[in-house]
Design an enzyme around this catalytic site. Structure first.
Site, short mmCIF file in Angstrom:
data_model
loop_
_atom_site.label_atom_id
_atom_site.label_comp_id
_atom_site.label_asym_id
_atom_site.label_seq_id
_atom_site.Cartn_x
_atom_site.Cartn_y
_atom_site.Cartn_z
N TYR A 11 -2.65 -32.26 10.93
CA TYR A 11 -1.22 -31.94 11.09
C TYR A 11 -0.99 -30.81 12.10
O TYR A 11 -0.39 -31.03 13.17
CB TYR A 11 -0.68 -31.60 9.70
N ASN A 32 -13.55 -35.87 11.97
CA ASN A 32 -14.24 -36.97 11.27
C ASN A 32 -13.26 -37.99 10.71
O ASN A 32 -13.67 -38.97 10.07
CB ASN A 32 -15.19 -36.44 10.18
N ALA A 73 -10.41 -27.75 11.15
CA ALA A 73 -10.96 -28.77 10.24
C ALA A 73 -11.36 -28.21 8.88
O ALA A 73 -12.53 -28.13 8.55
CB ALA A 73 -12.17 -29.42 10.90
N TYR A 140 -9.71 -21.98 -2.30
CA TYR A 140 -9.27 -22.20 -0.92
C TYR A 140 -9.17 -20.87 -0.17
O TYR A 140 -9.73 -20.69 0.91
CB TYR A 140 -7.93 -22.94 -0.93
N HIS A 188 2.36 -31.77 -0.51
CA HIS A 188 3.20 -30.66 -0.03
C HIS A 188 4.67 -30.87 -0.36
O HIS A 188 5.17 -32.00 -0.37
CB HIS A 188 3.02 -30.48 1.48
N GLY A 282 -3.43 -21.87 -9.55
CA GLY A 282 -3.77 -21.24 -8.26
C GLY A 282 -2.58 -20.83 -7.42
O GLY A 282 -2.75 -20.23 -6.37
N1 UDP Z 1 5.58 -27.55 -5.18
C1 UDP Z 1 6.35 -28.13 -6.18
N2 UDP Z 1 6.33 -29.48 -6.31
C2 UDP Z 1 5.57 -30.29 -5.51
C3 UDP Z 1 4.80 -29.70 -4.49
C4 UDP Z 1 4.83 -28.33 -4.35
O1 UDP Z 1 7.04 -27.44 -6.91
O2 UDP Z 1 5.58 -31.51 -5.71
C5 UDP Z 1 5.62 -26.10 -5.00
C6 UDP Z 1 4.25 -25.42 -5.10
O3 UDP Z 1 3.95 -25.10 -6.43
C7 UDP Z 1 4.44 -24.19 -4.21
C8 UDP Z 1 5.44 -24.67 -3.14
O4 UDP Z 1 6.06 -25.85 -3.68
O5 UDP Z 1 5.05 -23.17 -4.93
C9 UDP Z 1 4.78 -25.05 -1.83
O6 UDP Z 1 3.69 -25.90 -2.12
P1 UDP Z 1 2.93 -26.69 -1.00
O7 UDP Z 1 1.92 -27.56 -1.70
O8 UDP Z 1 3.89 -27.38 -0.10
O9 UDP Z 1 2.21 -25.57 -0.14
P2 UDP Z 1 1.20 -24.39 -0.56
O10 UDP Z 1 2.06 -23.20 -0.90
O11 UDP Z 1 0.36 -24.85 -1.69
O12 UDP Z 1 0.40 -24.15 0.69
#
Ligand code: UDP
Length: 335
Positions: A11, A32, A73, A140, A188, A282
């Site tokens: 992305y 990959n 990556a 992560y 996301h 997390g």
């Molecule tokens: N989130 C959510 N529902 C979803 C996906 C994400 O409530 O279906 C929340 C997630 O808990 C975080 C925020 O949206 O607080 C952004 O999450 P994302 O996975 O987009 O990015 P991250 O912060 O993990 O890099």
């Protein structure tokens, strides 16, 4: 410059490749394709290979006269890293060290690395500056922090010129069209919400409603992917031997999950049902960038400053590519 973009079919990588080429650089993408898409790599640029294959990396660097590396990556999902830490340490640390060794053997000393706000954990003070102590709260974040330390040590001992760009939440898509965000499965927030708007999902789950934030949902700083790409080019242009930069990239504005969903409703005109679900392991409550150092050092400024302007570009991508990079884009039936 001749640049090897590791993970250039992903992305942020693919958006950066576009910008590098537009600015006259010579690009080789090394990927990959486990999570990337060959369709977003310009014709003739792609070498399919593994990050842990030092000999192959070295051969590619030497064959193409590579002068700089951009490294995208990595596995980058908080929840997945909690469930599968071994995978994260193997790829994001062990394999990535092979890349550094291939560079060393090939005399390539410039590297720009995709780091992350997850290296900070949950700092007490918001917005987060680079001086904030880095205490990750998920695997992560730890894997990215380990690699940042490797860069610092390679800069000091071997004269590498390094920049670790700590992204906040990458979002949006290039308005020129043709490339965007496509993960399978998608996890996301913004793509998921837009898939609800497209009728591909019935609802969006809001992960947690009792965080210590004004509306109880997590706050993040969403930064447009083209603004990230721009920062990569600027960082590359600054690198000198033994340089070791760490820079935050965000807009400095935080948006809760509920605010993001509302922005998506306004942009798309769709209702977008949302339901509360359990917290995702997390996840820190709030992450907002202080990017003043990047602005000063790189002369960089985000072009997209409102969440709506970012969502608008993502919506354009999802509408024109309802199945992402899959070839049959005529039906919107992905669930
Ligand atoms: N989130 C959510 N529902 C979803 C996906 C994400 O409530 O279906 C929340 C997630 O808990 C975080 C925020 O949206 O607080 C952004 O999450 P994302 O996975 O987009 O990015 P991250 O912060 O993990 O890099």
């Amino acid at each position: 410059m001749k640049i090897l973009v590791i993970g250039g079919a992903g992305y942020v990588g693919s958006h950066t490749v576009r910008k590098l080429i537009a600015c006259g650089h010579d690009v080789v993408v090394y990927d990959n394709l486990s999570r990337g898409h060959a369709q977003c790599v310009p014709t003739g640029c792609l070498v399919v290979g593994e990050l842990n294959d030092r000999a192959h990396l070295q051969q590619v660097m030497q064959q193409h006269g590579i002068e700089a590396v951009m490294h995208f990556a990595a596995f980058a999902l908080v929840g997945e890293s909690v469930a599968h830490p071994a995978m994260y340490y193997q790829n994001n640390v062990v394999a990535a060290l092979e890349l550094l060794e291939a560079m060393r053997a090939s005399g390539v000393w410039r590297i720009v690395f995709s780091s992350t706000t997850a290296t900070y954990g949950q700092p007490e003070k918001i917005p987060i500056a680079e001086s904030t102590v880095q205490l990750p709260i998920n695997p992560y974040g730890f894997t990215k922090l380990v690699f940042e330390h490797a860069l610092t040590d390679y800069a000091a001992a071997y004269g590498f010129g390094t920049a670790a760009l700590r992204y906040f939440n990458a979002a949006g898509a290039s308005p020129e069209g043709g490339i965007g965000e496509d993960h399978d499965p998608e996890s996301h927030l913004i793509p998921i919400v837009l898939q609800v708007a497209l009728g591909q999902r019935a609802k969006v789950g809001v992960f947690g409603k009792d965080y210590p934030t004004p509306d109880g949902t997590c706050i993040r700083d969403y930064i447009h992917v083209d603004d990230l790409a721009d920062a990569h080019l600027r960082a590359l242009g600054q690198l000198e031997p033994s340089m070791n930069l760490q820079l935050n990239l965000g807009t400095g504005k935080g948006h809760s999950v509920l605010e993001v969903i509302e922005a998506c409703r306004e942009v798309t005109g769709h209702e977008i049902p949302a339901v509360y679900e359990a917290r995702r392991p997390g996840d820190p409550a709030e992450l907002v960038a202080d990017s003043s150092l990047a602005q000063h050092v790189l002369g960089w400024k985000p072009h997209y400053v409102s969440i709506k302007s970012i969502v608008e570009t993502a919506w354009k991508w999802h509408q024109s590519h309802p199945r992402g990079y899959a070839t049959n884009n005529s039906s919107a039936t992905k669930t």
